[in-house]
Design a protein around this motif. Structure first.
Motif, mmCIF file in Angstrom:
data_model
loop_
_atom_site.group_PDB
_atom_site.id
_atom_site.type_symbol
_atom_site.label_atom_id
_atom_site.label_comp_id
_atom_site.label_asym_id
_atom_site.label_seq_id
_atom_site.Cartn_x
_atom_site.Cartn_y
_atom_site.Cartn_z
ATOM 1 N N UNK A 157 41.751 50.864 51.208
ATOM 2 C CA UNK A 157 42.645 49.763 51.577
ATOM 3 C C UNK A 157 42.287 48.508 50.787
ATOM 4 N N UNK A 158 43.273 47.673 50.545
ATOM 5 C CA UNK A 158 43.045 46.425 49.814
ATOM 6 C C UNK A 158 42.138 45.475 50.587
ATOM 7 N N UNK A 159 42.020 45.690 51.878
ATOM 8 C CA UNK A 159 41.131 44.846 52.681
ATOM 9 C C UNK A 159 39.668 45.223 52.485
ATOM 10 N N UNK A 160 39.412 46.388 51.876
ATOM 11 C CA UNK A 160 38.048 46.852 51.652
ATOM 12 C C UNK A 160 37.692 46.958 50.179
ATOM 13 N N UNK A 161 38.637 46.695 49.292
ATOM 14 C CA UNK A 161 38.415 46.880 47.856
ATOM 15 C C UNK A 161 39.104 45.781 47.063
ATOM 16 N N UNK A 162 38.432 45.310 46.010
ATOM 17 C CA UNK A 162 39.039 44.341 45.102
ATOM 18 C C UNK A 162 39.788 45.096 44.003
ATOM 19 N N UNK A 163 41.105 45.177 44.126
ATOM 20 C CA UNK A 163 41.921 45.863 43.125
ATOM 21 C C UNK A 163 42.325 44.903 42.011
ATOM 22 N N UNK A 164 42.323 45.399 40.779
ATOM 23 C CA UNK A 164 42.817 44.650 39.623
ATOM 24 C C UNK A 164 44.265 45.025 39.353
ATOM 25 N N UNK A 165 44.552 46.322 39.409
ATOM 26 C CA UNK A 165 45.924 46.825 39.373
ATOM 27 C C UNK A 165 45.932 48.174 40.092
ATOM 28 N N UNK A 166 46.969 48.969 39.892
ATOM 29 C CA UNK A 166 47.083 50.232 40.628
ATOM 30 C C UNK A 166 45.980 51.234 40.271
ATOM 31 N N UNK A 167 45.408 51.096 39.089
ATOM 32 C CA UNK A 167 44.421 52.082 38.635
ATOM 33 C C UNK A 167 43.010 51.521 38.488
ATOM 34 N N UNK A 168 42.897 50.216 38.336
ATOM 35 C CA UNK A 168 41.589 49.598 38.093
ATOM 36 C C UNK A 168 41.147 48.769 39.291
ATOM 37 N N UNK A 169 39.825 48.735 39.513
ATOM 38 C CA UNK A 169 39.258 47.981 40.626
ATOM 39 C C UNK A 169 37.820 47.599 40.292
ATOM 40 N N UNK A 195 23.107 49.027 40.086
ATOM 41 C CA UNK A 195 24.136 48.129 39.577
ATOM 42 C C UNK A 195 24.815 47.324 40.673
ATOM 43 N N UNK A 196 25.659 46.393 40.249
ATOM 44 C CA UNK A 196 26.392 45.545 41.183
ATOM 45 C C UNK A 196 27.645 46.263 41.686
ATOM 46 N N UNK A 197 27.963 46.033 42.935
ATOM 47 C CA UNK A 197 29.179 46.578 43.532
ATOM 48 C C UNK A 197 29.877 45.476 44.324
ATOM 49 N N UNK A 198 31.145 45.717 44.680
ATOM 50 C CA UNK A 198 31.957 44.635 45.249
ATOM 51 C C UNK A 198 32.816 45.139 46.416
ATOM 52 N N UNK A 199 32.754 44.402 47.516
ATOM 53 C CA UNK A 199 33.613 44.677 48.672
ATOM 54 C C UNK A 199 33.922 43.351 49.374
ATOM 55 N N UNK A 200 35.093 43.219 49.993
ATOM 56 C CA UNK A 200 35.469 41.962 50.659
ATOM 57 C C UNK A 200 34.746 41.755 51.991
ATOM 58 N N UNK A 201 33.429 41.621 51.964
ATOM 59 C CA UNK A 201 32.631 41.374 53.169
ATOM 60 C C UNK A 201 31.776 40.142 52.937
ATOM 61 N N UNK A 202 31.568 39.356 54.000
ATOM 62 C CA UNK A 202 30.719 38.177 53.862
ATOM 63 C C UNK A 202 30.208 37.745 55.235
ATOM 64 N N UNK A 203 28.965 38.128 55.542
ATOM 65 C CA UNK A 203 28.312 37.682 56.775
ATOM 66 C C UNK A 203 26.806 37.790 56.567
#
Length: 342
Positions: A157-169, A195-203
């Motif tokens: 879901x877009x709420x859990x992943x930073x999408x760049x477009x339909x295929x890239x994130x 390595x670095x990873x990314x998710x829309x979380x912040x606490x």
């Protein structure tokens, strides 16, 4: 005319021999070779010289001009060298200068996240693992599909992943690097992928950007018992030789069976304290036996080969090892926090 030429040569020789700087030398150049200089003025007088003498006189004036130019160039080279030496002498730093009476600047240190990442990497390379890094901008295929994560899985879901477009994130896990390795088909495999990873979380325990270290072993006859032995050896090296681990059943699409891995609390030794919330255990990582579907998706015969995989957050490992209550302290560059890890 000849007398004027001799006078100019003598004057130029005397002036150039007395100059002490490049600025004075430039003044001399203007005096003799400038638009209104001595040589230019003599050239203007050529019109009054008899025609039969003009070629000879013109050549002599040109020779004089070349002679003065050569004289000026030699002087310029000497003065440039002298001024360069003086400039260097003025810029010299005495590194032996005493700090008494001066201000001593504090010495820097590595961030605890870097210290932990390096320590974990050293442990696994000591166990025969290779270190591979992959792109932080990843294709959805490698981040999800090839890891047996279905289209309707919440992590997509877009709420859990930073999408760049339909295929890239922005990759949500370094497991994507494992897929790249599996597709090469060079077996056996024994790698870790930090390595670095990314998710829309912040606490207090999550950050939009965080670091992972994931491991993968693929070979013949690899079992869950191998995973347990490997992670126990890691825990004893990373914390202390008295550390214990336990497996709890879990579920990850890319492993089957899947487990959550706890370790005995390093603060109390498993007797219960506020850090482990009086349970005696702390959750450290997720792991399991590689799902046969993941192997088959990358073209590996799952009937012949099996594998084990594990993944941990570097921030989580740092918080557990150092007893840090809030992950955000690791990113704030507070010198009071960071200087404790010198």
């Amino acid at each position: 005319m000849n007398e004027k030429i001799k006078t100019i040569i003598n004057d130029a020789t005397a002036v150039v021999s007395l100059v002490k700087s490049l600025r004075e030398l430039n003044d001399a150049r203007v005096k003799f070779l400038g638009r209104n200089g001595e040589i230019t003025n003599l050239l203007k007088l050529l019109k009054d010289v008899p025609n039969e003498e003009k070629p000879t006189m013109g050549k002599r004036l040109n020779d004089v001009r070349v002679s003065i130019e050569t004289m000026l160039k030699e002087a310029e080279d000497k003065l440039s060298l002298i001024e360069a030496k003086e400039r260097v002498k003025g810029e010299t730093l005495d590194v032996t200068l005493s700090k008494k009476g001066g201000k001593a600047y504090p010495q820097g240190a590595l961030n605890p996240l870097t210290l932990i990442k390096n320590e974990i990497t050293d442990i696994f390379t000591g166990l025969g693992f290779s270190v591979l890094e992959g792109p932080e901008i990843e294709f959805e295929h490698y981040n999800f599909t090839a890891l047996n994560i279905p289209k309707d899985h919440p992590s997509r879901d877009s709420s859990d992943t930073f999408y760049i477009n339909d295929k890239l994130l922005l990759r949500t896990q370094t497991s994507a690097t494992q897929v790249h390795t599996l597709e090469k088909g060079e077996l056996p495999i024994r790698i870790i992928s930090p390595g670095k990873t990314y998710r829309p979380d912040d606490d207090a325990t999550h950050s939009p950007m965080f670091q992972q270290i994931e491991g993968l072993v693929v070979d013949e006859h690899i079992t869950l018992a191998d995973l347990q032995g490997l992670l126990l050896e890691f825990a004893k090296s990373f914390f202390s030789k008295d550390t214990k681990i336990r497996f709890r059943p879990s579920h990850f699409p890319f492993t089957e069976p899947s487990v959550e891995v706890d370790l005995s609390c390093p603060a109390c030794g498993g007797t219960a304290c506020r850090i482990c919330k009086n349970t005696g255990w702390l959750e450290l990582l997720g792991a399991g036996v590689v799902n046969p579907a993941v192997l088959e998706y990358s073209g590996i015969d799952s009937k012949k080969y099996t594998g084990i995989a594990f993944g941990m957050g570097v921030e989580r490992a740092s918080m557990v090892k150092y007893g840090i209550p809030d992950m955000r302290l690791l990113f704030e560059n507070d010198i009071r926090i960071l200087k404790q890890f010198k």
